[in-house]
Design a protein around this motif. Structure first.
Motif, PDB file in Angstrom:
ATOM      1  N   LYS A 104       0.836  -1.204   0.000  1.00 14.97           N
ATOM      2  CA  LYS A 104       0.000   0.000   0.000  1.00 14.97           C
ATOM      3  C   LYS A 104       0.866   1.247   0.000  1.00 14.97           C
ATOM      4  CE  LYS A 104      -0.854   0.749   4.887  1.00 14.97           C
ATOM      5  NZ  LYS A 104      -1.795   0.890   5.947  1.00 14.97           N
ATOM      6  N   ILE A 105       0.248   2.340  -0.469  1.00 14.12           N
ATOM      7  CA  ILE A 105       0.920   3.636  -0.554  1.00 14.12           C
ATOM      8  C   ILE A 105       0.106   4.637   0.239  1.00 14.12           C
ATOM      9  CG2 ILE A 105       1.669   5.492  -2.101  1.00 14.12           C
ATOM     10  CD1 ILE A 105       1.731   3.333  -4.340  1.00 14.12           C
ATOM     11  N   THR A 106       0.781   5.395   1.096  1.00 12.16           N
ATOM     12  CA  THR A 106       0.126   6.416   1.907  1.00 12.16           C
ATOM     13  C   THR A 106       0.850   7.736   1.699  1.00 12.16           C
ATOM     14  OG1 THR A 106      -0.283   4.710   3.582  1.00 12.16           O
ATOM     15  CG2 THR A 106      -0.601   7.008   4.254  1.00 12.16           C
ATOM     16  N   THR A 107       0.095   8.811   1.433  1.00 11.84           N
ATOM     17  CA  THR A 107       0.701  10.142   1.295  1.00 11.84           C
ATOM     18  C   THR A 107       0.923  10.733   2.680  1.00 11.84           C
ATOM     19  OG1 THR A 107      -0.353  10.456  -0.841  1.00 11.84           O
ATOM     20  CG2 THR A 107       0.403  12.432   0.289  1.00 11.84           C
ATOM     21  N   LEU A 108       2.099  11.315   2.894  1.00 15.50           N
ATOM     22  CA  LEU A 108       2.467  11.908   4.179  1.00 15.50           C
ATOM     23  C   LEU A 108       2.580  13.425   4.037  1.00 15.50           C
ATOM     24  CD1 LEU A 108       5.285   9.407   5.222  1.00 15.50           C
ATOM     25  CD2 LEU A 108       2.871   9.353   5.871  1.00 15.50           C
TER      26      LEU A 108
ATOM     27  N   SER B 239       4.277  17.103   4.022  1.00  9.82           N
ATOM     28  CA  SER B 239       5.588  17.539   3.567  1.00  9.82           C
ATOM     29  C   SER B 239       5.937  18.892   4.168  1.00  9.82           C
ATOM     30  CB  SER B 239       5.591  17.635   2.038  1.00  9.82           C
ATOM     31  OG  SER B 239       6.825  18.124   1.581  1.00  9.82           O
ATOM     32  N   VAL B 240       7.241  19.112   4.395  1.00  8.62           N
ATOM     33  CA  VAL B 240       7.711  20.395   4.907  1.00  8.62           C
ATOM     34  C   VAL B 240       7.816  21.434   3.798  1.00  8.62           C
ATOM     35  CG1 VAL B 240       8.964  19.389   6.864  1.00  8.62           C
ATOM     36  CG2 VAL B 240      10.142  19.704   4.680  1.00  8.62           C
ATOM     37  N   ASN B 241       7.621  21.015   2.548  1.00 14.32           N
ATOM     38  CA  ASN B 241       7.697  21.919   1.400  1.00 14.32           C
ATOM     39  C   ASN B 241       6.539  21.579   0.456  1.00 14.32           C
ATOM     40  OD1 ASN B 241       8.301  23.002  -1.215  1.00 14.32           O
ATOM     41  ND2 ASN B 241      10.459  23.108  -0.688  1.00 14.32           N
ATOM     42  N   PRO B 242       5.722  22.557   0.082  1.00  9.90           N
ATOM     43  CA  PRO B 242       4.573  22.263  -0.785  1.00  9.90           C
ATOM     44  C   PRO B 242       4.951  21.758  -2.178  1.00  9.90           C
ATOM     45  CG  PRO B 242       4.818  24.632  -0.469  1.00  9.90           C
ATOM     46  CD  PRO B 242       5.804  23.973   0.433  1.00  9.90           C
ATOM     47  N   LYS B 243       6.213  21.929  -2.599  1.00 12.22           N
ATOM     48  CA  LYS B 243       6.658  21.434  -3.898  1.00 12.22           C
ATOM     49  C   LYS B 243       7.167  19.996  -3.836  1.00 12.22           C
ATOM     50  CE  LYS B 243       8.020  25.956  -5.621  1.00 12.22           C
ATOM     51  NZ  LYS B 243       9.137  26.758  -6.141  1.00 12.22           N
ATOM     52  N   VAL B 244       7.118  19.396  -2.650  1.00 11.86           N
ATOM     53  CA  VAL B 244       7.621  18.041  -2.441  1.00 11.86           C
ATOM     54  C   VAL B 244       6.455  17.137  -2.057  1.00 11.86           C
ATOM     55  CG1 VAL B 244       9.195  16.603  -1.095  1.00 11.86           C
ATOM     56  CG2 VAL B 244       9.855  18.947  -1.693  1.00 11.86           C
ATOM     57  N   ILE B 245       6.351  16.012  -2.741  1.00 14.03           N
ATOM     58  CA  ILE B 245       5.313  15.021  -2.437  1.00 14.03           C
ATOM     59  C   ILE B 245       5.995  13.845  -1.759  1.00 14.03           C
ATOM     60  CG2 ILE B 245       3.600  13.447  -3.408  1.00 14.03           C
ATOM     61  CD1 ILE B 245       3.305  15.504  -5.722  1.00 14.03           C
ATOM     62  N   ILE B 246       5.506  13.488  -0.576  1.00  9.30           N
ATOM     63  CA  ILE B 246       6.098  12.401   0.194  1.00  9.30           C
ATOM     64  C   ILE B 246       5.091  11.261   0.305  1.00  9.30           C
ATOM     65  CG2 ILE B 246       7.127  11.702   2.389  1.00  9.30           C
ATOM     66  CD1 ILE B 246       7.909  14.630   2.822  1.00  9.30           C
ATOM     67  N   ASN B 247       5.550  10.070  -0.058  1.00  9.07           N
ATOM     68  CA  ASN B 247       4.725   8.873   0.059  1.00  9.07           C
ATOM     69  C   ASN B 247       5.446   7.819   0.879  1.00  9.07           C
ATOM     70  OD1 ASN B 247       2.659   9.902  -1.519  1.00  9.07           O
ATOM     71  ND2 ASN B 247       3.404   8.963  -3.396  1.00  9.07           N
TER      72      ASN B 247
END
Length: 187
Positions: free
Chosen positions: A114-118, A120-128
């Motif tokens: 599974k993949i979960t979005t977390l 981010s400390v920067n709106p231009k960065v997508i963390i999964n």
């Protein structure tokens, strides 16, 4: 010929270090496939977190900057952080690039993945967060994705990732990933 190739790679790296460009991805060419051809590596300019160091042998082997806690090696660390650039020839939007990559990952990772979005400390960065309990060596990874360019205007997707043998080891290193994101010059 071998000396020429290594010299060329050294000059490329040295030139980038002497004249830092505004770009955050360096193109490096090195010998690969048992010295039968040249391979590109797209190395994001990120610094090792405090208390960590770049494992040069693992970085060369895997074509990414591999960071391990000081005093550890790639094979002995409970968690690692790696940084890699992926060439984005079509300049696909980051969200779409990640969606395609995640779809490919999910289709080959088994039914319990599974993949979960977390956050981010920067709106231009997508963390999964990627969970794949069927993998012994990498049951959990946290990957931060952002778009970047090199000095020639070529487009890349940079992946800063924390990977490890256990969930606890990965989660303990995630705050370091956040610090690397803050320290990076993300356009």
């Amino acid at each position: 010929m071998r000396r020429f190739i290594f010299g060329l790679a050294f000059v490329t790296v040295s030139y980038g270090a002497m004249f830092p460009a505004r770009a955050e991805v360096d193109k490096i060419i090195h010998v690969c496939d048992r010295q039968e051809r040249m391979c590109p590596e797209f190395r994001p300019r990120v610094k090792a977190p405090h208390g960590w160091a770049r494992d040069e042998a693992a970085s060369l082997k895997y074509g990414a900057s591999m960071f391990v806690p000081k005093g550890k090696t790639f094979g002995k660390a409970e968690a690692i952080i790696y940084a890699e650039g992926r060439y984005n020839e079509d300049r696909t939007e980051l969200v779409q690039w990640i969606a395609t990559s995640d779809s490919d990952w999910a289709s080959t990772s088994g039914k319990n993945a599974k993949i979960t979005t977390l956050p981010s400390v920067n709106p231009k960065v997508i963390i999964n967060r990627y969970d794949n309990p069927s993998l012994k060596d990498q049951p959990v990874e946290v990957i931060a994705h952002y778009a970047d360019l090199d000095k020639d205007g070529n487009s890349y997707v940079v992946r800063l990732a924390v990977s490890g043998r256990t969930e606890a080891a990965v989660l303990a290193a995630v705050p370091l990933l956040d610090k690397m994101i803050v320290g990076a010059k993300i356009p």
